[in-house]
Every structure is written in C-alpha cells, then in structure tokens.
Design a protein around this motif. Sequence first.
Motif, PDB file in Angstrom:
ATOM      1  N   TYR A 169       0.837  -1.206   0.000  1.00  0.00           N
ATOM      2  CA  TYR A 169       0.000   0.000   0.000  1.00  0.00           C
ATOM      3  C   TYR A 169       0.871   1.255   0.000  1.00  0.00           C
ATOM      4  O   TYR A 169       0.600   2.223  -0.707  1.00  0.00           O
ATOM      5  CB  TYR A 169      -0.931  -0.020   1.213  1.00  0.00           C
ATOM      6  CG  TYR A 169      -2.077   0.972   1.114  1.00  0.00           C
ATOM      7  CD1 TYR A 169      -2.994   0.921   0.068  1.00  0.00           C
ATOM      8  CD2 TYR A 169      -2.245   1.962   2.073  1.00  0.00           C
ATOM      9  CE1 TYR A 169      -4.032   1.819  -0.022  1.00  0.00           C
ATOM     10  CE2 TYR A 169      -3.291   2.865   1.994  1.00  0.00           C
ATOM     11  CZ  TYR A 169      -4.175   2.789   0.953  1.00  0.00           C
ATOM     12  OH  TYR A 169      -5.217   3.690   0.862  1.00  0.00           O
ATOM     13  N   ALA A 182       1.177   4.122  -2.789  1.00  0.00           N
ATOM     14  CA  ALA A 182       1.091   5.558  -2.474  1.00  0.00           C
ATOM     15  C   ALA A 182       2.252   6.317  -3.117  1.00  0.00           C
ATOM     16  O   ALA A 182       2.064   7.389  -3.695  1.00  0.00           O
ATOM     17  CB  ALA A 182       1.081   5.760  -0.960  1.00  0.00           C
ATOM     18  N   LYS A 239      -3.922  16.173   9.018  1.00  0.00           N
ATOM     19  CA  LYS A 239      -4.633  15.899   7.764  1.00  0.00           C
ATOM     20  C   LYS A 239      -6.131  16.065   8.000  1.00  0.00           C
ATOM     21  O   LYS A 239      -6.700  15.390   8.875  1.00  0.00           O
ATOM     22  CB  LYS A 239      -4.368  14.465   7.297  1.00  0.00           C
ATOM     23  CG  LYS A 239      -2.897  14.072   7.206  1.00  0.00           C
ATOM     24  CD  LYS A 239      -2.118  14.850   6.175  1.00  0.00           C
ATOM     25  CE  LYS A 239      -0.674  14.360   6.117  1.00  0.00           C
ATOM     26  NZ  LYS A 239       0.210  15.252   5.357  1.00  0.00           N
ATOM     27  N   ASN A 260       0.119  15.132  13.234  1.00  0.00           N
ATOM     28  CA  ASN A 260      -0.295  13.910  12.532  1.00  0.00           C
ATOM     29  C   ASN A 260      -1.700  13.430  12.876  1.00  0.00           C
ATOM     30  O   ASN A 260      -2.059  12.310  12.545  1.00  0.00           O
ATOM     31  CB  ASN A 260       0.700  12.774  12.766  1.00  0.00           C
ATOM     32  CG  ASN A 260       2.065  13.138  12.215  1.00  0.00           C
ATOM     33  OD1 ASN A 260       2.159  13.740  11.149  1.00  0.00           O
ATOM     34  ND2 ASN A 260       3.113  12.818  12.949  1.00  0.00           N
ATOM     35  N   ALA A 284      -1.404   6.685   3.038  1.00  0.00           N
ATOM     36  CA  ALA A 284      -0.894   5.414   3.543  1.00  0.00           C
ATOM     37  C   ALA A 284      -0.147   5.699   4.839  1.00  0.00           C
ATOM     38  O   ALA A 284       0.807   6.473   4.843  1.00  0.00           O
ATOM     39  CB  ALA A 284       0.042   4.784   2.514  1.00  0.00           C
ATOM     40  N   PRO A 285      -0.593   5.095   5.951  1.00  0.00           N
ATOM     41  CA  PRO A 285       0.127   5.319   7.206  1.00  0.00           C
ATOM     42  C   PRO A 285       1.420   4.514   7.217  1.00  0.00           C
ATOM     43  O   PRO A 285       1.437   3.340   6.822  1.00  0.00           O
ATOM     44  CB  PRO A 285      -0.854   4.799   8.264  1.00  0.00           C
ATOM     45  CG  PRO A 285      -1.686   3.786   7.557  1.00  0.00           C
ATOM     46  CD  PRO A 285      -1.732   4.170   6.104  1.00  0.00           C
ATOM     47  N   TYR A 286       2.509   5.131   7.600  1.00  0.00           N
ATOM     48  CA  TYR A 286       3.791   4.418   7.642  1.00  0.00           C
ATOM     49  C   TYR A 286       4.705   5.137   8.619  1.00  0.00           C
ATOM     50  O   TYR A 286       4.917   6.338   8.491  1.00  0.00           O
ATOM     51  CB  TYR A 286       4.416   4.368   6.240  1.00  0.00           C
ATOM     52  CG  TYR A 286       5.726   3.609   6.185  1.00  0.00           C
ATOM     53  CD1 TYR A 286       5.758   2.238   6.451  1.00  0.00           C
ATOM     54  CD2 TYR A 286       6.920   4.259   5.882  1.00  0.00           C
ATOM     55  CE1 TYR A 286       6.948   1.533   6.407  1.00  0.00           C
ATOM     56  CE2 TYR A 286       8.121   3.557   5.829  1.00  0.00           C
ATOM     57  CZ  TYR A 286       8.133   2.196   6.106  1.00  0.00           C
ATOM     58  OH  TYR A 286       9.315   1.507   6.066  1.00  0.00           O
ATOM     59  N   LYS A 331       3.520   8.424  10.216  1.00  0.00           N
ATOM     60  CA  LYS A 331       3.137   9.564   9.387  1.00  0.00           C
ATOM     61  C   LYS A 331       2.151   9.123   8.308  1.00  0.00           C
ATOM     62  O   LYS A 331       2.027   7.933   8.005  1.00  0.00           O
ATOM     63  CB  LYS A 331       4.388  10.179   8.738  1.00  0.00           C
ATOM     64  CG  LYS A 331       5.366  10.718   9.764  1.00  0.00           C
ATOM     65  CD  LYS A 331       6.203  11.836   9.217  1.00  0.00           C
ATOM     66  CE  LYS A 331       6.989  12.501  10.361  1.00  0.00           C
ATOM     67  NZ  LYS A 331       7.961  13.470   9.862  1.00  0.00           N
ATOM     68  N   TRP A 332       1.486  10.118   7.754  1.00  0.00           N
ATOM     69  CA  TRP A 332       0.536   9.870   6.666  1.00  0.00           C
ATOM     70  C   TRP A 332       1.218  10.208   5.350  1.00  0.00           C
ATOM     71  O   TRP A 332       1.676  11.339   5.172  1.00  0.00           O
ATOM     72  CB  TRP A 332      -0.693  10.756   6.842  1.00  0.00           C
ATOM     73  CG  TRP A 332      -1.442  10.523   8.113  1.00  0.00           C
ATOM     74  CD1 TRP A 332      -1.410  11.289   9.230  1.00  0.00           C
ATOM     75  CD2 TRP A 332      -2.325   9.436   8.400  1.00  0.00           C
ATOM     76  NE1 TRP A 332      -2.226  10.758  10.197  1.00  0.00           N
ATOM     77  CE2 TRP A 332      -2.796   9.624   9.710  1.00  0.00           C
ATOM     78  CE3 TRP A 332      -2.764   8.319   7.680  1.00  0.00           C
ATOM     79  CZ2 TRP A 332      -3.692   8.739  10.314  1.00  0.00           C
ATOM     80  CZ3 TRP A 332      -3.655   7.442   8.278  1.00  0.00           C
ATOM     81  CH2 TRP A 332      -4.104   7.650   9.575  1.00  0.00           C
ATOM     82  N   HIS A 333       1.245   9.232   4.427  1.00  0.00           N
ATOM     83  CA  HIS A 333       1.867   9.462   3.124  1.00  0.00           C
ATOM     84  C   HIS A 333       0.773   9.636   2.077  1.00  0.00           C
ATOM     85  O   HIS A 333      -0.008   8.726   1.832  1.00  0.00           O
ATOM     86  CB  HIS A 333       2.806   8.306   2.776  1.00  0.00           C
ATOM     87  CG  HIS A 333       3.958   8.221   3.713  1.00  0.00           C
ATOM     88  ND1 HIS A 333       5.200   8.697   3.416  1.00  0.00           N
ATOM     89  CD2 HIS A 333       4.018   7.772   5.003  1.00  0.00           C
ATOM     90  CE1 HIS A 333       6.006   8.537   4.458  1.00  0.00           C
ATOM     91  NE2 HIS A 333       5.306   7.969   5.442  1.00  0.00           N
TER      92      HIS A 333
END
Lengths: 356, 356, 356
Positions: free
Chosen positions: B84, B88, B233, B249, C189-191, C194-196
């Motif tokens: 995923y 992205a 976000k 975040n 996409a969380p990784y 953080k949010w991508h």
Amino acid sequence: MNLNKKSLEDLARLVQGECIGQSNLVIQGLASLEAASVHNISFVTDEKYLDKALASKAGALIVTQALQEKLYSHQNFILVQNPYLAFAILTHVFEKKHTDVGIESTAQIHPSAIISDSAYIGHYVVIGENCVVGDNTVIQPHVRIDDAVEIGKDGFIDSHVTLTGACKIGDRVRIHANTVIGGEGFGFAPYQGKWHRIAQLGSVQIGNDVRIGSNCSVDRGALDDTILEHGVKIDNLVQIAHNVKIGENTAIAAKSGIAGSTTIGKNCILAGGCGVVGHISIADNVTITGMSMVTNNIYEAGSYSGGTGLFETPQWKRTVVRLRQLADVPLTQLVKRLDHMQTQIESLESTFKLRK
Amino acid sequence: MNLNKKSLEDLARLVQGECIGQSNLVIQGLASLEAASVHNISFVTDEKYLDKALASKAGALIVTQALQEKLYSHQNFILVQNPYLAFAILTHVFEKKHTDVGIESTAQIHPSAIISDSAYIGHYVVIGENCVVGDNTVIQPHVRIDDAVEIGKDGFIDSHVTLTGACKIGDRVRIHANTVIGGEGFGFAPYQGKWHRIAQLGSVQIGNDVRIGSNCSVDRGALDDTILEHGVKIDNLVQIAHNVKIGENTAIAAKSGIAGSTTIGKNCILAGGCGVVGHISIADNVTITGMSMVTNNIYEAGSYSGGTGLFETPQWKRTVVRLRQLADVPLTQLVKRLDHMQTQIESLESTFKLRK
Amino acid sequence: MNLNKKSLEDLARLVQGECIGQSNLVIQGLASLEAASVHNISFVTDEKYLDKALASKAGALIVTQALQEKLYSHQNFILVQNPYLAFAILTHVFEKKHTDVGIESTAQIHPSAIISDSAYIGHYVVIGENCVVGDNTVIQPHVRIDDAVEIGKDGFIDSHVTLTGACKIGDRVRIHANTVIGGEGFGFAPYQGKWHRIAQLGSVQIGNDVRIGSNCSVDRGALDDTILEHGVKIDNLVQIAHNVKIGENTAIAAKSGIAGSTTIGKNCILAGGCGVVGHISIADNVTITGMSMVTNNIYEAGSYSGGTGLFETPQWKRTVVRLRQLADVPLTQLVKRLDHMQTQIESLESTFKLRK
C-alpha cells in the motif's frame, strides 16, 4: 502587529469602567492571561481563573470589584460589572479596520446597480442588474452579487460569497467567506420514478445585525421567502433550507442544519451539529444541545438534548447490542412485575412464618 | 490520459522493491485490479483480494513475497514489504504535475507582498499587504490572500480558497478548493438579550505537511491563535473553531467539527461526522469512531464511540419509545433486586422442602 | 418582480389540466395560499389545506376535482390529477431565465478549450486546457474549470464552483454556488507514524439531469472514478468521498456524507445529516431517516433509522446514565429470569395452598 495604542484611562472610559492604578499606562493590545505581556490588557470573568490571573504578566486587568480584591499581584485595573462585555467592546478598539473606500478598477458592476460612494467594492467583484450596496459596506474581492440583490449599510461581505436569488440584506450584516445566500432550494416533485425540479421563486430576507459564518448555505424560498430576523447569529457550515424562518437574536452554532419550512423562535440557541426536520415550529427561548435532532414541534421554552454520549468502543459495542434488544423488553412493565413478585414473595414469607 | 511511462524496473527502484519478471515492461499507469489493462500496474494488500488479483488483467502487480507465491496467473511483480505504501509512492509518478511558474497578468498583488520567483500565481488571484508566498508554491485561480498572510514553500492552494486573519502557513501545505482559513471566530458576549460581537484578534498557525480538504472552515483565534501542528490531515467540510489546537499527525475525516478552545492530541483519528465540544482536551492516540460526539476530556489513549447504530425504522420507533422510559427504570438495581428475590425464592423453596 | 403573464387557459394547457372559470384571467405569478393576491395562482395538494385554501385570496387554484368541489369560495381552477406536479411545471413559467449568450471579455479560456457558441461564460471564469462546455450551458462568474473538464449541454454552473480532477459532467446538470467537484480524495498510507499522501488519479463522472447544491464536495477517485448516475439529486453541504457510486435518481439531503468506495443503489433517499461509512453497499429503494449512520451493508429495500430522538435535557441526562449501565444489564435474560421466577413463585403458592 496591531499599532493601536490607548491609555488605561481611555480604555476605562470606553467601557464606562473605573480606572485603578497607572491611568496613563499605554496599552498596545488585548491578550489572554497566559499570553499577555506588560503592554497588554487582559480580563478575568470568574474566580476559577484567579490562579492564571495572579500569574499573568498582563499590564492591566479588566475585572469586577470582587475579583480585584483578590488579585494582589496586580496594580492596574479597569473595574466593571461585566468584564466579558467590556472585553468584547475593547476588541473593536484593537481590531484592524477596513479603511478603503471606492470601487476597484477590476470590479464588474452593471450600470443599473446603485453603489454608495462610501462603500468599498474589491477586485473582481461582479455585481448584476438592479443591485444596491449601502453606505460604508465593504465587499471583499471575488464576491458575486447577482441581479436584484440589495445590501444595507455598514455591512461586511467577505471573499467568494455568492449572493443570489434576489436576496435582501439589512444593515450591519456580516457574511463570512465562501457562504452562499439565495441558492436554489432543494425542491422536486416526484412523478413516475423521477424528480421534477421546482424552480424556486421566493427569496431570502436578512434583517439587521445578522452575522453568518463561512461556508454556509441559506437557500431562497420556493414561493415565499426564507427569513432571518434581526440579530440572528450563525456560525460556519450551517444549512438553512428554503422557507425557514429564524427569530430575532437566535444563535446557531457550526454544522447545524434546518430543513425546509421550519420556524425557529426568538432567542434560541442551537449548539453545534444540530439538525431540525422540516415543517415544524420551535418556541422562543429554546436551547438545543450539541448534535441533537429535533423531529417534532417544541412548544415550551427550555433545554432539549439527544444522543447517546461517548463510550469506550468495546463498551459501546455491547451497549448497541442491548439497544437492539430494547424494543422487545417491556421496561416499565418489568418494574411493575418485579414489584408484584416482591409482594407475592413477601406474602409467602409472612404466611410461612405465621404457620411456623 | 496520463502520458508518463516507466519500466517495471524503474518503478521497482522507486519503491526500493524487487523486480520480478519482464524488467523492461512499459507501465503507463496505476489502476485498480478490476480496471487494470496490460499496460497498468496494480497492487494487492491482503489475501482477501487474491481472487480479484488472479482475475486481473494488470501487466504487473505490487505484492509481498507471500502474496506473490499464490498469484500463479501473473508473471510480473514488484516485491515489497508494504504494497500500500509502494502504491502511495507510485501515485506521485503518474500524477499530472503543475508545471507553470510565475504570475498571471490578471493577478492583483499588493506591492508589499513577497512572491517567490518559483511560485505560480493564477488568474484573478488577489493578494494583500505584506503577504509572503514561498518557493514552488502554486496558487490556483481566484484564491484570495488577505493582508499579512504567509505561505511557505512547495504549497498548493486550490481555487476559491480564502486565506485571511493574517494566518501563517508552513511548508508543503495543501489546501483544497473553497476552504476558508482565518475567518472570524464565532464569539459574542450576551448582554441585555443581544449578542455583542467580539472582534477576533488572534490568527491561525498551520504547520508543515498539513493537508486541508475542500469547503473547510478554520477560524482565527479570539486573542491567541488557532493551531494545526505539523502533519495534520483534514478532510472536506470540517469546522475548526477559534483557538482549537490540533496535535501532530492527527487526521480528521469529513464533516467533523471541533468547537472553540479545544485541544486534540497527536496521532488522533476522528472519523467522519464527529463533533467535539469546546474547552476540552483529548489525549494523544485517541480514535473517535464515526458521528460520535465528545463531550468531556479524554485522558486515555484508545477508541471511543457513540450513537445508536441503525435499525429498521419500525423497530427503531419502538426502541425510541423504550429509550424514553429508560430514565425511570433503575437498571442495575433491577438486576440486584432480581438476584435478591431469587435468593428469597430459593430460601422459601429449601425451607419448604425441609419441612415437607 | 416577475413580469411573465399568462392566461389561466394557457397555464391549464401547459399542465394538461382542465380550465374552470374565467379562462382569460391574467395570472402574474405563483404564490403560496397565504401570500397569493388576485393576480396569482396557488395550489392545493391535500384536504388538510382546505381552510387555508378557502381563505386564500388567490385568483385561481390548481386542484384535483375532489378538492375543487369543496372550495366553494373560489371560481377559477385548473383541474389536474397531481396538483403538486402541475405546480412544479408552472414554476418554470415564472422563473427568471438566464438569456445571455457568449463569452464575457474577462473570461480566461485556454485556446484548446471547446466552448459552444450558445453557451454563456461569465466574468472572471477561468477555463483550462482541453475543456468542453456544451450548448446552452451557463457558466456564472468566477467559476473555475480546470484542465480536461467536460460539461454537457443545457447545464447551469453557479458562481465560485470549482470543477477539477478532469471530471466529466453530463447534460442538464445544475451545480450550485461554491461547490467543488473533483477535489482530491482523502487518501493516505500510514507508515512509521506519518501519513503518506496518495495522489488521486481517478476522476468524477456525473450523469445527465444531476443536481448538486451549494457548498458540496465531490472528490475524484483514487484510481477508478467517483460516479453519480443520471438523475441523482444532492442538496447543500454534502460530502461524496472518492470512489463512491450513487445510483440513478437517488436523492441526498443536506449535510449528509458518504465515505469512500461506498455504493448506493437507485431511487434511494437519504434525509438530512446522514452518514454512510466507507466500503459498503446499499440496495435500491432504501430510505435513511435524518441524522442516521449506516455502518453496514443494507441488502433489503426499506426504511432505516438511528438516533435517540430528543429529550428535555434533565431527562436526557438521566437517560444517558442508564445507557451507560445498559451494557451490563442482560435485558433479554432479565425477562426470562422474571418468567422463571414467576413460575417458581406460582409453584410455591400452589404447593402451599395444597398443603393448607
């Protein structure tokens, strides 16, 4: 950033308060107790803020006499009966005012429109036929004023507002950015499986001293008008459907919505996220707490609420399971049955004891 | 429509993955498993999509090694640990980029504003006094940037956005169309039956890497600032009231609203349609599920929920009738009474048996 | 204000109704029963409005034959089977039509865009590369049409609408002010905490005869498209997330939101303030009542509801206390235990009586 400066004495005079301490102290702005510097004035509304007030670096404080006596760490005060109101009044002193007057060269204004000489019309504003803009009213850039819209004096219309549907707007009205007044109401006649559009022929009437936040939608009426009476205050992202009527001084918080043809009384308060169904009436002086849904007429002043409150998710899931059973559990009958059985047991017990 | 072409090998390199199969395969775009053609690459994140993946016409798939072993109908893969995330990353390869630089002739920019040479300012943008627009930032047509607004580098501000209230915006911030940042907070002092406007003197601070959707309202603070920390976000149609503070975040889904002076921690998730009342605090790492209302401080990380769930309408009506009775039914006492009566009955039974 | 005049006979012909009374009566407009003058025509849809109709000053009434017989105070009628539909049709007669054609001098249109000669493009409209605007379509001032957007014929796009994401819009589509179509979907996409951002590569497809209110957000798809089929009607402030699909003639009232990748069937009705979670399906002919949240697939046509209804606040507070206990009260088991204990008591009583 704000270059307005006032002496403590001047500020006291503006709020009809008593100046205590250094009357010629120069105040450069209002600030919260936490953020205030020696050049700022702050305010205290309640004993629960005493600790913060004692620790505050504010050069002066707006307080009641009762509060002042406890604020031994401070010397400069404005004494008033209602510190919050005094604060509200003083915000206007330190607010950056819009001072431009006249029509920017890029504004497109139909020759039939009547624009006051003291109004300001920003860049790229488009104004249609037979519109009126009153004295001292400020129209920010990109506003669209469609045909036959009239705006009173001392108004403020922020950027990207769309005024259409021949709406009529009173004096001292503030409409914040990206709001739409007079958009078409959501009206369709269902027939043979399709929706047939009902062209909306009514308008919107907005009284004096009304305030509407950003990203709101106030629809024009189907035949008669949608009406917001004097002093109505509306927050952001609020929906007012066609033919709604809202009474004087009613305040509606963000994300609420009022469905078509509903009448709300005077001096009501709708907290955030409330919904009111169409074709009902709400009395004067009604408060609806947050995210409640009003589905019937409300005849009595008072406070009304709905919703479940918040649970930890696992407990909520178990609660929802019980809620699904609730319809089939005769709750009040249950209590009566318990009472009845209790009587039967006690009767058995006493009979039994008697016979021992 | 998208004319970017990449070899499978190139794409694998971009996501630090292993290329399996035809490394020079030309990929013309990303697609879902169902819609993909032989020129597309798709991705599989979970075993539950195996059937769709086996049937997909995609020319190549982004998968984990474990998934690849089961996808016998395919030959071309990019192996990664997190498909995923790789997807992205690759969306950015096939995204149509904004490449224009400079200021369109119709933009109205105050001479005191500082606009980077590498920024793009679209048609009919209006920029006020003392504004700053940073490197590579794209301002789409019709944006209104009011006095003293500052925007960092690599930003994207879509059409009809209103930036006002002297808001300060960090780097790599994306604000989608028709959103309002820095509008006036909803603040009034009630006095003698009327609402007295409190001019809002605070601003809005937006950190780096913040994303705000379309039709949102983020109000300026009353005295202090409204704050969105780095990486926040926000989806569409969200209300952020004055003096709210949102931690790093944290993600907030569409149609949620946060009332004034509330603080939300870091790494929180608010699902769609949530409401949070004013003047409370929510801890870090809290999740609120859809359409819940938060009415009190939340001190512990975890998931929280509210609402009744959905019923068939006739059962719901009966449930609501029971809910109206619930206040007068002492639920926990009921269970205790039942236990107590059970004991009484058993005692009667055993006494009775003893005496037989 | 409206200068269209028609004879009663002409109006009757337009709705295929029977003209009764003075056929050459000049009608100057539609009005509600309460507001109508002798120059207006009004309509009656139900016996419950008989009193208002009898008292109305309307010059003529649209009614069924059954209603006409009871309206002895009136002489002029149009008899139809469906007065509400006839009213809907006649609103179009008295609606002020947009008659301008052509492109205002201030519109900025990319040379590659194809604009029909019969379309109207208002002041300060900005149209990008490869756009299409069809015959008779009206684009109001300040609309932004981004690259590759296509709009069919007979459309109406009101001011400050943003059309982006290469959306494709059918014929006879009306989009009201300040709505955003094709904005970026909320995909990350969380990784590693953080949010991508997932760049959104899909688009929006809008069928014929679709109506979208003001301040709505309809996001483009992530890979595939977001789809609104023919005849969909959407009210104000509605959120349609990426990859949602809405079936023909479904109507969605104000302030509702549909989360990503959800499919809603044909002929559904969502009342105001509803929320639908992502990745689910709702069957055709489903009605969701106001402010309900749909959290699971709905397979059967019918009406569904949620929420608690409204309480007086003190009773609500007590109800919420009970709700918090509900998870730990085994409701259905409670009833069974009561039944069982009743049996035990009766058994004791009868045994006891036997032994007396």
